[in-house]
Design a protein around this motif. Structure first.
Motif, PDB file in Angstrom:
ATOM      1  N   LEU A 247      32.087  41.228  25.034  1.00  0.00           N
ATOM      2  CA  LEU A 247      30.957  41.140  25.953  1.00  0.00           C
ATOM      3  C   LEU A 247      31.271  41.770  27.307  1.00  0.00           C
ATOM      4  N   ALA A 248      32.501  41.612  27.773  1.00  0.00           N
ATOM      5  CA  ALA A 248      32.860  42.207  29.059  1.00  0.00           C
ATOM      6  C   ALA A 248      32.753  43.726  29.008  1.00  0.00           C
ATOM      7  N   ALA A 249      33.213  44.329  27.916  1.00  0.00           N
ATOM      8  CA  ALA A 249      33.147  45.782  27.783  1.00  0.00           C
ATOM      9  C   ALA A 249      31.701  46.269  27.785  1.00  0.00           C
ATOM     10  N   ILE A 250      30.837  45.582  27.053  1.00  0.00           N
ATOM     11  CA  ILE A 250      29.424  45.969  26.996  1.00  0.00           C
ATOM     12  C   ILE A 250      28.751  45.762  28.348  1.00  0.00           C
ATOM     13  N   GLY A 251      29.052  44.644  29.007  1.00  0.00           N
ATOM     14  CA  GLY A 251      28.443  44.359  30.303  1.00  0.00           C
ATOM     15  C   GLY A 251      28.774  45.398  31.344  1.00  0.00           C
ATOM     16  N   VAL A 252      30.025  45.784  31.402  1.00  0.00           N
ATOM     17  CA  VAL A 252      30.442  46.808  32.373  1.00  0.00           C
ATOM     18  C   VAL A 252      29.764  48.135  32.058  1.00  0.00           C
TER      19      VAL A 252
END
Length: 266
Positions: A247-252
């Motif tokens: 999720l962090a990768a997609i959010g960034v």
């Protein structure tokens, strides 16, 4: 409908050209989203909507995501149904219904750039909540389910992403991965249904969304089966870490895309 390099159709008075070379990107997003959802109990919309919104209008992106999320919820029903009592779901679902209707009414006025920005920020908010929300014992507050359901419904209707409030709620109130996963899955099967009903009433469900759904369903089925098997084997050890990294990768990615859009279009 035969596959061609591209298809042209009109949505909201705007002609949209979708290259079929983008179909592998749709499949990759659906596979990752279904794996994540089956493993953690959440994350389908969080993972899929940012990718869909790169080449679909906001309304069609959330309709496609909601329809696929409902399908995967029904596919995996035996793995989570009955673990959490339906009485626990009443405050969450009742306020979520109201929030979904309000959010769906707001969706038609959201620009593509603003839509993508809010999607990206929602993903990052979910990651931050998962990282920080680890109290010594489960939090019990009678008002918390009502507030969580309302906020989740608002985001469900407007963004097609009911997850962040519910994810934080589950992490605060359920420390057992099996119950946390079941709580989220039970809620999301209801929220997906409510979202699709709201979108249908608002006239947002179009034929192209059904076409994309049929194309993506085989990959959805595969991802659901793989994700469930991985959870049964590795869920206790990697439940939180898998969710955070993906999720962090997609959010960034989606937040930077939205913020840089004005510069790239100059």
């Amino acid at each position: 409908m035969p596959l061609r390099k591209s298809d042209h159709y009109r949505s909201g008075g705007i002609t949209i050209d979708i290259d079929w070379i983008q179909l592998p990107l749709i499949w990759a997003a659906v596979l990752f989203a279904s794996l994540l959802r089956s493993f953690t109990g959440f994350g389908f919309a969080l993972a899929a909507v940012p990718v869909f919104s790169m080449f679909l209008p906001p309304a069609e992106a959330v309709v496609l995501s909601s329809s696929l999320a409902l399908a995967i919820s029904l596919l995996s029903l035996p793995s989570y149904w009955g673990i959490v009592s339906l009485r626990e779901m009443v405050p969450l679902v009742s306020t979520s219904l109201l929030g979904t209707m309000v959010g769906a009414a707001l969706l038609t006025g959201i620009s593509v750039a603003l839509f993508q920005l809010w999607v990206g920020l929602s993903v990052l908010l979910a990651c931050l909540g998962i990282t920080l929300s680890r109290p010594a014992k489960p939090l019990k507050n009678p008002a918390l389910p009502w507030a969580t359901g309302g906020l989740s419904g608002l985001m469900n209707g407007a963004l097609g992403i009911p997850g962040p409030p519910m994810i934080i709620f589950a992490m605060l109130t359920e420390f057992d991965p099996r119950r946390s996963r079941a709580l989220l899955m039970t809620f999301f099967v209801v929220s997906s249904s409510m979202a699709l009903i709201s979108y249908s009433v608002a006239g947002l469900v179009k034929l192209p969304s059904l076409w994309y759904f049929l194309l993506a369903f085989p990959v959805l089925y595969l991802g659901d089966k793989l994700g469930t098997r991985l959870f049964l084997r590795y869920g206790d050890a990697f439940y939180r870490r898998v969710a955070l990294l993906g999720l962090a990768a997609i959010g960034v990615m989606i937040t930077l895309r939205a913020l840089l859009a004005p510069v790239l279009h100059q």
